[in-house]
Design an enzyme around this catalytic site. Sequence first.
Site, short mmCIF file in Angstrom:
data_model
loop_
_atom_site.label_atom_id
_atom_site.label_comp_id
_atom_site.label_asym_id
_atom_site.label_seq_id
_atom_site.Cartn_x
_atom_site.Cartn_y
_atom_site.Cartn_z
N HIS A 11 -65.80 26.60 47.95
CA HIS A 11 -64.40 26.32 48.30
C HIS A 11 -63.97 24.88 48.10
CE1 HIS A 11 -62.84 30.05 50.12
NE2 HIS A 11 -64.12 30.31 50.31
N LYS A 37 -49.65 22.32 56.13
CA LYS A 37 -51.07 22.49 55.78
C LYS A 37 -51.85 21.55 56.68
CE LYS A 37 -49.94 21.29 51.53
NZ LYS A 37 -50.61 22.29 50.70
N ARG A 38 -53.19 21.65 56.67
CA ARG A 38 -53.95 20.69 57.46
C ARG A 38 -53.62 19.26 57.02
NH1 ARG A 38 -57.89 22.64 61.25
NH2 ARG A 38 -58.46 20.46 61.44
N LYS A 49 -54.63 15.60 50.74
CA LYS A 49 -53.41 16.40 50.60
C LYS A 49 -52.16 15.50 50.51
CE LYS A 49 -55.27 20.49 53.02
NZ LYS A 49 -54.96 21.67 52.19
N THR A 109 -53.21 27.89 49.10
CA THR A 109 -52.58 29.21 49.17
C THR A 109 -51.16 29.12 49.71
OG1 THR A 109 -53.69 29.54 51.29
CG2 THR A 109 -54.65 30.64 49.37
N LYS A 144 -47.44 31.28 49.05
CA LYS A 144 -46.51 31.81 50.06
C LYS A 144 -45.09 31.33 49.80
CE LYS A 144 -50.32 31.21 53.34
NZ LYS A 144 -50.83 30.25 54.34
C1 LIG Z 1 -51.79 29.33 54.32
C2 LIG Z 1 -52.21 28.54 55.49
C3 LIG Z 1 -53.00 27.40 55.32
C4 LIG Z 1 -53.44 26.91 53.95
O1 LIG Z 1 -52.46 26.04 53.43
P1 LIG Z 1 -52.75 25.13 52.15
O2 LIG Z 1 -51.43 24.51 51.86
O3 LIG Z 1 -53.21 26.03 51.08
O4 LIG Z 1 -53.78 24.13 52.56
C5 LIG Z 1 -53.36 26.69 56.43
N1 LIG Z 1 -52.96 27.05 57.67
C6 LIG Z 1 -52.19 28.14 57.86
C7 LIG Z 1 -51.77 28.48 59.25
C8 LIG Z 1 -51.79 28.93 56.79
O5 LIG Z 1 -51.03 30.00 57.00
#
Ligand SMILES: *Cc1c(COP(=O)(O)O)cnc(C)c1O
Length: 797
Positions: A348, A534-535, A540, A642, A646
């Site tokens: 990952h 995101k985190r 990032k 991901t 979305k």
């Molecule tokens: C989709 C999702 C993530 C992943 O987000 P990235 O932008 O791909 O790092 C993290 N936390 C939650 C709650 C999510 O739904």
Amino acid sequence: MELTKQQFTEDLRKSLTQNFAKTTKNANDQEIYMSLARVIKGYYSKIWLEDNEYKDKTAAKQTYYFSIEFMPGRMLKSNLLNLGLLQTVRDALADIGSDLDKISENEQDMAIGNGGLGRLASCFMDSLASTGLPGNGNGIRYKYGLFKQRIIDGYQVELPDVWLTNGNPWEVRRSDKAVEVKFGGNVWMEEIGHGRYTPHFENQETILAVPYDTAMVGYENKTVNNLCLWRAELPEGSEVIHPSLDYMQDVDTLSAVLYPDDSNYSGRLLRLKQEYFFVSAGLQRIVNHYLNLGLPLPRIPEHVAVHINDTHPALCIPEFMRILIDEHEMSWESAWQLTVKTMSYTNHTIMAEAMEKWSEEMMKSLLPRIYQIIVEIDNRFAKEYIPKVGPSLVHNTRIVKDGKVHMANLSIIGSHSTNGVAKIHSDLLKDVVLHDFYIIFPERFNNKTNGIAERRWIQIANEELSGLIDETIGKSWRKDLNDLTVLKAFQDNDEILNKFEAVKFHDKERLAKLILEKNGITVNPNAIFDVQVKRLHAYKRQLLNLLHIMKLYFDIKDGNAENMVPRVFIFGAKAAPSYQYAKAIIKAINEVANMINSDTDVEDKLKVVFLENYNVSLAEQIIPSANVGEQISLASTEASGTSNMKFMLNGALTIGTLDGANIEIKDAVGDENIFIFGMNKDDVLEYYTNGRYQSTEIYNSNPILKRILNAFVDGSIPNIENEGREIFDSMTVYNDEYFVLRDFDSYVETQKRLEDYYRDRHAWNKSCLLNIANAARFSSDRTVREYAEQIWQINPR
Ligand SMILES: *Cc1c(COP(=O)(O)O)cnc(C)c1O
């Protein structure tokens, strides 16, 4: 399933009386939620039982997806949707004066994961069931989920997530399937003839692992898979007569907390214990179940696939060996063949700080037998491959070296498949990070681009948009997301485009209401909603976003923003509690937000909002309302991402770097429908090799950046004396590890281009529609089908 409103209402009434001695009139929302959940569980349990019988009868191959994290979020609407009952139940509840959305809020998010990795595992669970594939999860039933985040004076404060207080109505405790997991002690080998040895143990600590099963209900089909989560308990009636306090505490802590680090390796003993705990328990249950079917052990790879989600469950490899050799007297050679055939592994991340390496000493004392097996695997690997590929490649790929056990190396050597999670990431694995392994085992490497469970991320999260798509192209896309391509036919139809714009506006109004309730900030739904959720992690680059916000702020203050399209910047992000730099960024975002939101010169041209406690349920509320999704990691650092998918599915445009799945999104939508900026991975790798990056050169030569960065340390941004200095130094003294300053100008230009594009309503709306229309390849249904066909060899029911 077929069910009338009346039947359902009758079942709910019964449940309320039986469980709470209440009626629909005097029950509170929590009681209605619990009763409703039990009714729903009653409905799917019949299908669950039937599917289990079917699986046992056919003994068809099943996958077990081992993951130390899952992040399903709330289960209620997901189960209703998949059973085909969402509308019936919504209407029935309305009839008794209740509201499904309100009731649903009484469910605590099941948040036993950190971020993308855990969420992916849950998207896969939904997709496996919904595509009819026999695939189950295996993990830990943490008593406390990921911490709850509060923002106090701009700082992140962590509170425990006590999600089980009211009970979890979806789980089934299966005491009869409990198994023992053993730690520590001494092991010695006794020769039993024919060159065979048997291990003897003394002073081991025994812990009981009790499984809690949760049904993973497929979308309008007959499949119900299982998510098995293990809880650590004291073994009853065991040889432990007077358990010491230490031991009792040990047992209690084992499955108590999820480690709150994302993309960071901790190296703590308890973590290693957790890893072995759920691996050993999971494999024991699988082997027991398999043998109960009366099938011969040497054929287990024809019936069982075990997937190792990142290296946390890598002990599956030596533990499976242990079970086969020690408990079933198999020869090493046969056991090894079966193990490699059964196991597969997903990598990952390529970031060094996330690579798991356990100290040999720790592994040896906590898991003496497992350690022996790992050393033997390593020795045999060296002996076999030195003659084939030479000593230097073997040295680079060895499992045990420098006093450490390298878990990624173990995972690759002990499995038949290693995959990355987006094309760029899989290529980096082959060409750079795992290149030596690729030379030895080229046939093992492959790509499986991540995906998202479309049911949760549009059908549940965005019912209005889903309804409009139904109205436009019919409902078949709900079963097969590929049918969204039909939307392309409407890309120049302004009547349709306007309808999509209207839905987006309603979503923005809803989020504006939430922002007012939660943060007391009034935002204008006509503004561009620009979202980064995101985190919080340096790679990032939330900071890049913040520097751009400061640029816009200075433009406004200088009177250079007359024609600016108003913007609302929305953030959601948790930082690991021990990750000080990430927490400094959160503080800075909040103080910049306070400064801008309270400055009367700004009016509603610019607003900055940090929504606390980002989790799956909050994501479902935020993402539908976005016009812009920020995917701005340094190229080569985000394996896939991901949330980019979305956003796309919900008709937001991406501003992003050529990183992770952004690249494939660009390929899917075309250059005109995405905003790409910054360095690509080769530019970044070039800097790494030539070492010529000097962030202070940019700082000194770019007056806009200089002014912005100075604002972090000269008091212009109030209340961030320490955090501002830390951030300023990271950009200058410490040479800006993630090239924020290097990409700044390109980012600002691209944001400007995006703003201009937004003014052209037809063009913008068309791009949004095309993002939705091309989202199918990012469905996790597609992803799990690829795993099923190419790695696991499992078939849909
Ligand atoms: C989709 C999702 C993530 C992943 O987000 P990235 O932008 O791909 O790092 C993290 N936390 C939650 C709650 C999510 O739904």
